[in-house]
Scaffold this motif. Structure first.
Motif, PDB file in Angstrom:
ATOM      1  N   VAL A 140     -37.492  43.431  -5.852  1.00  0.00           N
ATOM      2  CA  VAL A 140     -38.779  44.091  -6.136  1.00  0.00           C
ATOM      3  C   VAL A 140     -38.848  45.523  -5.606  1.00  0.00           C
ATOM      4  N   PHE A 141     -38.098  45.855  -4.558  1.00  0.00           N
ATOM      5  CA  PHE A 141     -38.101  47.211  -4.006  1.00  0.00           C
ATOM      6  C   PHE A 141     -36.751  47.877  -4.239  1.00  0.00           C
ATOM      7  N   ASP A 142     -36.799  49.184  -4.441  1.00  0.00           N
ATOM      8  CA  ASP A 142     -35.563  49.948  -4.578  1.00  0.00           C
ATOM      9  C   ASP A 142     -34.839  50.041  -3.242  1.00  0.00           C
ATOM     10  N   LYS A 143     -33.555  50.209  -3.312  1.00  0.00           N
ATOM     11  CA  LYS A 143     -32.736  50.286  -2.105  1.00  0.00           C
ATOM     12  C   LYS A 143     -33.130  51.483  -1.243  1.00  0.00           C
ATOM     13  N   GLU A 144     -33.593  52.575  -1.900  1.00  0.00           N
ATOM     14  CA  GLU A 144     -33.981  53.775  -1.156  1.00  0.00           C
ATOM     15  C   GLU A 144     -35.249  53.562  -0.329  1.00  0.00           C
ATOM     16  N   GLN A 145     -35.971  52.485  -0.600  1.00  0.00           N
ATOM     17  CA  GLN A 145     -37.203  52.208   0.138  1.00  0.00           C
ATOM     18  C   GLN A 145     -36.975  51.331   1.369  1.00  0.00           C
ATOM     19  N   ILE A 146     -35.732  50.934   1.581  1.00  0.00           N
ATOM     20  CA  ILE A 146     -35.413  50.028   2.690  1.00  0.00           C
ATOM     21  C   ILE A 146     -34.386  50.677   3.599  1.00  0.00           C
ATOM     22  N   LEU A 147     -34.710  50.768   4.874  1.00  0.00           N
ATOM     23  CA  LEU A 147     -33.785  51.285   5.883  1.00  0.00           C
ATOM     24  C   LEU A 147     -33.321  50.114   6.744  1.00  0.00           C
ATOM     25  N   VAL A 148     -32.009  49.881   6.760  1.00  0.00           N
ATOM     26  CA  VAL A 148     -31.439  48.777   7.535  1.00  0.00           C
ATOM     27  C   VAL A 148     -30.667  49.360   8.716  1.00  0.00           C
ATOM     28  N   LEU A 149     -31.062  48.961   9.913  1.00  0.00           N
ATOM     29  CA  LEU A 149     -30.437  49.438  11.148  1.00  0.00           C
ATOM     30  C   LEU A 149     -29.772  48.279  11.881  1.00  0.00           C
ATOM     31  N   ASP A 179     -17.962  31.148  12.302  1.00  0.00           N
ATOM     32  CA  ASP A 179     -17.527  30.568  11.032  1.00  0.00           C
ATOM     33  C   ASP A 179     -18.701  30.377  10.075  1.00  0.00           C
ATOM     34  N   PHE A 180     -19.832  29.943  10.613  1.00  0.00           N
ATOM     35  CA  PHE A 180     -20.990  29.685   9.761  1.00  0.00           C
ATOM     36  C   PHE A 180     -21.538  30.970   9.147  1.00  0.00           C
ATOM     37  N   TYR A 181     -21.678  32.019   9.952  1.00  0.00           N
ATOM     38  CA  TYR A 181     -22.303  33.252   9.460  1.00  0.00           C
ATOM     39  C   TYR A 181     -21.328  34.170   8.713  1.00  0.00           C
ATOM     40  N   ARG A 182     -20.034  33.925   8.780  1.00  0.00           N
ATOM     41  CA  ARG A 182     -19.054  34.845   8.207  1.00  0.00           C
ATOM     42  C   ARG A 182     -19.287  35.139   6.727  1.00  0.00           C
ATOM     43  N   PRO A 183     -19.445  34.148   5.854  1.00  0.00           N
ATOM     44  CA  PRO A 183     -19.638  34.489   4.429  1.00  0.00           C
ATOM     45  C   PRO A 183     -20.915  35.268   4.159  1.00  0.00           C
ATOM     46  N   PHE A 184     -21.947  35.037   4.955  1.00  0.00           N
ATOM     47  CA  PHE A 184     -23.202  35.776   4.781  1.00  0.00           C
ATOM     48  C   PHE A 184     -23.056  37.224   5.259  1.00  0.00           C
ATOM     49  N   ASN A 185     -22.342  37.417   6.369  1.00  0.00           N
ATOM     50  CA  ASN A 185     -22.109  38.784   6.858  1.00  0.00           C
ATOM     51  C   ASN A 185     -21.222  39.560   5.886  1.00  0.00           C
ATOM     52  N   THR A 186     -20.258  38.878   5.296  1.00  0.00           N
ATOM     53  CA  THR A 186     -19.374  39.531   4.325  1.00  0.00           C
ATOM     54  C   THR A 186     -20.165  40.048   3.128  1.00  0.00           C
ATOM     55  N   LYS A 187     -21.060  39.215   2.632  1.00  0.00           N
ATOM     56  CA  LYS A 187     -21.894  39.633   1.495  1.00  0.00           C
ATOM     57  C   LYS A 187     -22.840  40.760   1.899  1.00  0.00           C
ATOM     58  N   LEU A 188     -23.384  40.699   3.106  1.00  0.00           N
ATOM     59  CA  LEU A 188     -24.279  41.754   3.585  1.00  0.00           C
ATOM     60  C   LEU A 188     -23.559  43.089   3.657  1.00  0.00           C
ATOM     61  N   ALA A 189     -22.334  43.098   4.173  1.00  0.00           N
ATOM     62  CA  ALA A 189     -21.545  44.331   4.260  1.00  0.00           C
ATOM     63  C   ALA A 189     -21.258  44.894   2.868  1.00  0.00           C
ATOM     64  N   VAL A 216     -23.224  44.496   0.178  1.00  0.00           N
ATOM     65  CA  VAL A 216     -24.478  45.012  -0.374  1.00  0.00           C
ATOM     66  C   VAL A 216     -24.826  46.369   0.224  1.00  0.00           C
ATOM     67  N   LEU A 217     -24.571  46.542   1.530  1.00  0.00           N
ATOM     68  CA  LEU A 217     -24.928  47.780   2.225  1.00  0.00           C
ATOM     69  C   LEU A 217     -23.784  48.787   2.265  1.00  0.00           C
ATOM     70  N   PHE A 218     -22.619  48.396   1.728  1.00  0.00           N
ATOM     71  CA  PHE A 218     -21.437  49.264   1.752  1.00  0.00           C
ATOM     72  C   PHE A 218     -21.128  49.734   3.174  1.00  0.00           C
ATOM     73  N   LEU A 229     -20.260  43.389   9.420  1.00  0.00           N
ATOM     74  CA  LEU A 229     -19.412  42.209   9.587  1.00  0.00           C
ATOM     75  C   LEU A 229     -19.441  41.717  11.030  1.00  0.00           C
ATOM     76  N   TRP A 230     -19.812  42.591  11.943  1.00  0.00           N
ATOM     77  CA  TRP A 230     -19.890  42.278  13.377  1.00  0.00           C
ATOM     78  C   TRP A 230     -18.588  41.655  13.890  1.00  0.00           C
ATOM     79  N   LYS A 231     -17.494  42.320  13.575  1.00  0.00           N
ATOM     80  CA  LYS A 231     -16.196  41.802  14.008  1.00  0.00           C
ATOM     81  C   LYS A 231     -15.897  42.110  15.470  1.00  0.00           C
ATOM     82  N   ARG A 232     -16.472  43.171  15.987  1.00  0.00           N
ATOM     83  CA  ARG A 232     -16.120  43.614  17.341  1.00  0.00           C
ATOM     84  C   ARG A 232     -17.061  43.099  18.405  1.00  0.00           C
TER      85      ARG A 232
END
Length: 560
Positions: free
Chosen positions: A466-475, A537-547, A549-551, A556-559
């Motif tokens: 519903v919102f454009d990507k430019e309207q969302i700031l992810v920190l 292990d549980f969150y890995r596929p979700f973090n991968t998709k998040l990375a 989407v946000l390029f 990924l929170w690997k470190r």
């Protein structure tokens, strides 16, 4: 009782001496046995006088002496037995009571999901915590396990069921049918000379009328009564008078800090409110969009009367008064000066909490909510700006547990709650879609820890419908903690805020962090390595998709 005086072996009642097996064993010889020969009479002393008796003497013992002998011989074993039974009873009672508290007995997660109900009457007289009763016995009936390999199988099952499917966005008319009163209060257009969305609303009361008499925030919370007492005193002074009518300035937020909990939203809020052009609601987290408009005050208390949209708008009156002062100033009237003051709202539940939908919206499909919070916000404010603060979901979950758990906190207890929550989530995923499980009220209230809050990409993708990507700031909280100045500059730029003096910037960026972990929680130390591996292990596929989407591979929170 009878005794053989020769060998002191007990005989049964009415037994003869010939039944004494020590005297009459397999090698017995009558001639050599002094008892059988009647020789060597055995003396017995009674009352200090020597008595000549036969070899066999019937002695009747005192009953009390018999019991004393019994306790002397058996005391140690008897005490051990009683103590063991007592400990076993206490352990079983504790286990059963603990199981009952979670709706579980003997097996921590014997639940499987039946059909999702969409009947709002279920909650008329029933608290949300009671919804655990709607679970059905699990088809899998998986026993509770703590070892990593077994839990890894559960995670693998969940991962195999993950599908990121784009949701169908509802049209505006459908939204109007669901919330007709809200659409009658909030206009389609706002004042053109204000950066913040505001409008004038006619006020029909008089000087003796209390404009906040029915405000639910003031009625249900003593903490906010002081704020409303002040608003009552200054209310009449801020009304706009035109042609014998009175108007009050109403405003909605220009931006929302929508999530996530335990990700640094409080610190961001505390710093932003120091900016001279930023104002916030009178209450930091109104939770109106997600809870109060449905009548949820505290989840454990069930539903109350729904908070109308007017109660929510009242929270922005302090900020509206300042905006009105700018709009009515002489400089603004002469030069057409634009109001630059903006209002923010910082409920960390806005991004993810759609738990109440099932009790109010009937036309659900496959257990998925037909309407989400963002649908309504976008309907009124298509240009709204959204700020999201995230952190490593593994650490977020542990912080969430430490903050909200009331008693018996430990790394072992956290591990057990994670394992139980994973089993419940798996049970749902076997029959329903990812979105249906993430937004399911029954599941979310049954899980001992809030696993679903860390599935950031599921929520973000739904907001992006519903919102454009430019309207969302992810920190990221990790970036904010290491370089506050950098993240705050990103926020200022995103909100189009004016430049700050060096002193103002230092005040904002050098303030100590807010809402840090409590000392008593720090003493527990980090989570168990096994627990961390399981959650990774549980969150890995979700973090991968998040990375993706946000390029940004930082998500990924690997470190960490």
């Amino acid at each position: 009782m009878r005794y053989c005086i020769n060998c002191c072996i007990h005989l049964l009642p009415n037994d003869l001496h010939r039944q004494c097996f020590r005297c009459r064993g397999p090698n017995h010889n009558n001639q050599k046995c002094p008892v059988c020969k009647g020789e060597n009479k055995i003396p017995l002393y009674a009352d200090s006088k020597q008595m000549k008796l036969l070899a066999v003497l019937e002695v009747r013992t005192d009953p009390s002496e018999s019991w004393n002998g019994f306790f002397c011989l058996r005391k140690g074993k008897l005490c051990s037995l009683i103590f063991g039974l007592l400990i076993m009873t206490l352990v079983m009672a504790s286990y059963i009571l603990t199981g009952a508290k979670h709706g579980l007995l003997l097996i921590p997660s014997p639940f499987h999901y039946g059909a999702f109900t969409s009947n709002p009457s279920l909650m008329d007289n029933e608290s949300l915590s009671d919804m655990k009763d709607h679970y059905q016995p699990s088809k899998m009936n998986i026993s509770y396990v703590k070892d990593y390999p077994s839990i890894k199988l559960i995670i693998d099952t969940i991962t195999s069921k993950i599908e990121f499917v784009t949701r169908q966005r509802p049209d505006l008319e459908e939204l109007r049918k669901q919330e007709p009163h809200m659409f009658s209060v909030i206009p389609n257009k706002f004042l053109p000379n204000s950066k913040n969305p505001c409008w004038y609303e006619e006020y029909r009361g008089n000087t003796t009328t209390d404009p906040y008499a029915t405000n639910s925030y003031a009625l249900y919370s003593k903490r906010f009564r002081t704020i409303f007492d002040y608003l009552r005193k200054v209310f009449w002074n801020h009304l706009y008078h035109y042609k014998d009518k009175h108007y009050r300035l109403r405003c909605l937020p220009h931006f929302y800090i929508i999530g996530q909990p335990k990700c640094g939203t409080t610190d961001l809020y505390d710093r932003l409110r120091l900016h001279p052009d930023v104002r916030f609601s009178a209450i930091k987290e109104p939770h109106w969009w997600t809870r109060k408009r449905f009548g949820i005050i505290r989840l454990r208390d069930g539903f109350h009367d729904r908070y109308p949209v007017e109660d929510y708008l009242d929270l922005f009156d302090l900020a509206a008064h300042q905006i009105q002062g700018v709009l009515q100033s002489e400089a603004a009237k002469e030069r057409g000066k634009m109001n630059s003051v903006i209002i923010g709202e910082a409920s960390a539940s806005t991004m993810w909490d759609n738990n109440a939908w099932i009790f109010f919206y009937d036309n659900s499909t496959e257990g998925e909510p037909p309407f989400l919070i963002q649908d309504f916000i976008h309907a009124f404010q298509p240009n709204a700006k959204l700020i999201i603060m995230l952190r490593d979901p593994v650490e977020r979950l542990y912080s969430d547990y430490l903050y909200f758990a009331s008693a018996n906190k430990s790394v072992e207890d956290f591990h057990e709650k994670v394992a139980e929550s994973l089993q419940l989530f798996e049970n749902c995923m076997l029959d329903y879609s990812l979105r249906a499980c993430v937004y399911n009220n029954t599941l979310n209230n049954a899980m001992p820890v809030r696993l679903q809050v860390g599935l950031y990409v599921v929520y973000l993708l739904d907001w992006l419908t519903v919102f454009d990507k430019e309207q969302i700031l992810v920190l990221r909280l990790e970036d904010h903690a290491s370089n506050v100045k950098y993240t705050m500059h990103m926020v200022f730029q995103f909100l189009d805020l004016g430049p700050l003096s060096e002193k103002q910037e230092a005040l904002i960026t050098k303030s100590p962090a807010s809402n840090t972990r409590r000392p008593e929680d720090r003493s527990l130390g980090p989570m168990l390595p096994t627990t961390k591996a399981i959650l990774r292990d549980f969150y890995r596929p979700f973090n991968t998709k998040l990375a993706q989407v946000l390029f940004d591979d930082a998500f990924l929170w690997k470190r960490t």
